[in-house]
Enzyme design. Structure first.
Site, mmCIF file in Angstrom:
data_model
loop_
_atom_site.group_PDB
_atom_site.id
_atom_site.type_symbol
_atom_site.label_atom_id
_atom_site.label_comp_id
_atom_site.label_asym_id
_atom_site.label_seq_id
_atom_site.Cartn_x
_atom_site.Cartn_y
_atom_site.Cartn_z
ATOM 1 N N GLY A 102 0.841 -1.195 0.000
ATOM 2 C CA GLY A 102 0.000 0.000 0.000
ATOM 3 C C GLY A 102 0.874 1.242 0.000
ATOM 4 O O GLY A 102 2.006 1.207 0.499
ATOM 5 N N GLN A 135 3.448 9.865 0.713
ATOM 6 C CA GLN A 135 4.713 9.134 0.851
ATOM 7 C C GLN A 135 5.670 9.411 -0.313
ATOM 8 O O GLN A 135 6.861 9.131 -0.214
ATOM 9 C CB GLN A 135 4.460 7.625 0.990
ATOM 10 N N CYS A 140 5.792 -0.257 7.140
ATOM 11 C CA CYS A 140 5.484 0.913 6.316
ATOM 12 C C CYS A 140 6.711 1.269 5.480
ATOM 13 O O CYS A 140 7.821 1.263 5.999
ATOM 14 C CB CYS A 140 5.113 2.079 7.228
ATOM 15 N N LEU A 141 6.497 1.578 4.208
ATOM 16 C CA LEU A 141 7.624 1.921 3.339
ATOM 17 C C LEU A 141 8.321 3.203 3.802
ATOM 18 O O LEU A 141 9.473 3.425 3.460
ATOM 19 C CB LEU A 141 7.152 2.071 1.884
ATOM 20 N N HIS A 158 -4.436 1.827 7.728
ATOM 21 C CA HIS A 158 -3.043 2.286 7.811
ATOM 22 C C HIS A 158 -2.801 3.396 6.774
ATOM 23 O O HIS A 158 -2.236 4.445 7.097
ATOM 24 C CB HIS A 158 -2.117 1.088 7.569
ATOM 25 N N GLU A 159 -3.239 3.158 5.538
ATOM 26 C CA GLU A 159 -3.002 4.148 4.470
ATOM 27 C C GLU A 159 -3.802 5.421 4.721
ATOM 28 O O GLU A 159 -3.324 6.529 4.465
ATOM 29 C CB GLU A 159 -3.356 3.571 3.099
ATOM 30 N N HIS A 176 -2.138 7.843 6.906
ATOM 31 C CA HIS A 176 -1.134 8.682 6.229
ATOM 32 C C HIS A 176 -1.756 10.001 5.756
ATOM 33 O O HIS A 176 -1.102 11.037 5.754
ATOM 34 C CB HIS A 176 -0.558 7.967 5.001
HETATM 35 NI NI NI Z 1 2.603 3.289 5.597
#
Ligand code: NI
Length: 176
Positions: free
Chosen positions: A47, A52, A95-96, A137-138, A141
């Site tokens: 995701g 990001q 998370c990236l 989660h996304e 962000h």
């Molecule tokens: Ni994330």
């Protein structure tokens, strides 16, 4: 399509609140989503929110297909959580933007979401299991919230420190 740079903690842009997309799903938004998907696959991750890659818009891409399965890209423009159930479930999240850190976060086990898809159609559906974890989660962000914000201050500080150090190491190795 292009692979964009993924921001990592403690980049202050990750704390920004993203703005709604105005004017529907245009070719410009689709181009952004194409880049985001390519960036996410390259990472690899399941995701990615637009912030990001430094774009403060309420746009998310996701693909929950397992290894060996056909890709199942999903696109979310202006997603909203309209309902959640009371039951919560823990899940080991990553998370990236916080690479190589994983920890348990407890979230509602199911949630009903509403969003515009790649073609600009409105979708209203329930998400459960990994889909519920990932969309929540996304969507965090979009509010400038990271999964490490749910951890103790000590754990969060340690995570950020680890990511910072790993980045410095990577830059040094590149220079050599
Ligand atoms: Ni994330």
């Amino acid at each position: 399509m292009a692979i964009r740079e993924i921001l990592t903690v403690p980049d202050p842009r990750l704390k920004q609140v993203s703005k709604p997309v105005e004017g529907g799903v245009t070719d410009e938004i689709r181009a952004l989503m194409d880049d985001m998907l390519e960036t996410m696959y390259d990472a690899p991750g399941i995701g990615l929110a637009a912030i990001q890659i430094g774009v403060p818009l309420r746009v998310i891409v996701m693909d929950l297909a397992r290894e060996g399965e056909e890709p199942q890209p999903r696109y979310f423009v202006n997603p909203e959580i309209v309902e959640t159930i009371e039951e919560t479930k823990p899940y080991e999240e990553g998370c990236l933007s916080v690479p190589d850190i994983f920890d348990q976060v407890e979230r509602p086990a199911r949630c009903r979401i509403r969003y515009l898809d790649y073609d600009g159609n409105q979708v209203d559906e329930w998400a459960e299991d990994l889909y519920a974890v990932c969309i929540q989660h996304e969507m965090d962000h979009l509010e400038g919230t990271l999964f490490i914000d749910y951890l103790s201050r000590l754990k969060r500080d340690r995570a950020i420190d680890k990511v910072k150090k790993a980045k410095i190491r990577a830059i040094r190795e590149d220079a050599n």
